[in-house]
Design an enzyme around this catalytic site. Structure first.
Site, PDB file in Angstrom:
ATOM      1  CE1 TYR A  25       1.265 -21.110  25.611  1.00  0.00           C
ATOM      2  CE2 TYR A  25      -0.867 -22.259  24.866  1.00  0.00           C
ATOM      3  CZ  TYR A  25       0.523 -22.268  25.476  1.00  0.00           C
ATOM      4  OH  TYR A  25       0.859 -23.352  26.207  1.00  0.00           O
ATOM      5  CE  LYS A  27       3.381 -23.390  23.893  1.00  0.00           C
ATOM      6  NZ  LYS A  27       4.974 -23.801  24.219  1.00  0.00           N
TER       7      LYS A  27
END
Length: 302
Positions: free
Chosen positions: A171, A175
């Site tokens: 993640y 991001k």
């Protein structure tokens, strides 16, 4: 409905629940016509349902706004193109793209499966790229035809991507990639009247409810700092024509606090004017590190 986005046309991805839902509702309150995209998947990306998107469309219409549902998989290149086309065909154009869709598959690095890596990178990183690619092509064509639009893109990064987060290698990588994409897209697309910014929102949603379990209730004065809706007024302003001088920025939002993030910049340096010897590097690099700023700690680090 009237507001700072009156007459503007928007797409919000992942808008059936959580932060995206609040974005779609706020943009509609401010006068935008909204394509409400949501695949209707679970928090970890499983399954599909058209229910969440249609529920948000119904709420917007009850407010007197205009909206249509869209169930595209935003990481599917052709479906993303069709989503952009839906906005153009239904409402006459496109002015705003809010990339928000995503899900979690949290694991420590050494426990992460290849499938989990691929799934998270796909929905977050490609799921930002594909809609932006097709919207950008439309805005470039409009500009070349003499019909340049005051277009706005708001991407969704995260503190996990900016500072890092234990247990979220995949993640965080996605991001961080979105933050980098934002900078490049802003530089490339400014000539077509397009601004590109990103937010790093903080909110209690189904993806974060476990992490924020101790912050479920509002504070004594009634302000719920973890309410997903706290992020949406910033998105609405960035989507407005007034925000045309703001681009290439990443803005963290936490309750009533907004913060302009400062990413990678050149720090202390030393140039020998020749190739370094391997044995020389350690002393010089340690001196430069001592001169520079101390990095912020990774979230969850001891």
């Amino acid at each position: 409905m009237s507001g700072i986005l009156e007459g503007r046309i928007a797409i919000v991805t992942g808008a059936g629940r959580g932060i995206g839902r609040e974005h779609a509702l706020e943009l509609a309150r401010q006068g935008a016509k909204v394509i409400v995209n949501d695949l209707g998947a679970t928090a970890d990306g499983q399954g599909a349902s058209d229910g969440p998107a249609h529920e948000v469309v119904a709420l917007i219409r009850e407010m007197g706004g205009e909206a249509e549902a869209n169930g595209a998989d935003v990481a599917d290149f052709e479906q993303a193109e069709a989503m952009v086309r839906q906005a153009i065909d239904s409402f006459g154009g496109l002015d705003i793209l809010v990339n928000n869709a995503g899900f979690l598959r949290d694991r420590m690095l050494v426990n992460t499966a290849e499938e989990e890596w691929d799934a998270v990178i796909r929905v977050h990183l490609k799921g930002h790229f594909a809609p932006l690619r097709h919207a950008g092509a439309y805005w470039r064509a409009e500009a070349k035809a003499g019909a340049q639009r005051a277009a706005r893109v708001i991407n969704t990064s995260s503190g996990a991507g900016l500072q890092g987060s234990i247990g979220q290698t995949t993640y965080s990588a996605a991001k961080a990639g979105i933050a980098g994409m934002t900078l490049v897209a802003a530089a490339e697309m400014g000539r077509y009247g397009v601004t590109v910014n990103a937010i790093a929102p903080v909110a209690r949603t189904r993806m974060t409810e476990a992490a924020f379990a101790d912050m479920m209730a509002p504070v004594d004065d009634g302000f719920d700092a973890m309410d997903p809706a706290n992020n949406s007024p910033v998105v609405a302003w960035l989507a407005s024509e007034e925000a045309g001088d703001v681009t290439g920025r990443v803005i963290e939002i936490e309750g009533g606090r907004i913060c302009v993030e400062q990413g990678w910049t050149h720090g202390p340096s030393r140039d020998l004017g020749r190739r370094w010897e391997s044995a020389e590097v350690g002393t010089a690099l340690r001196e430069l590190i001592a001169q520079g700023a101390v990095p912020e700690p990774v979230y969850g680090a001891g």
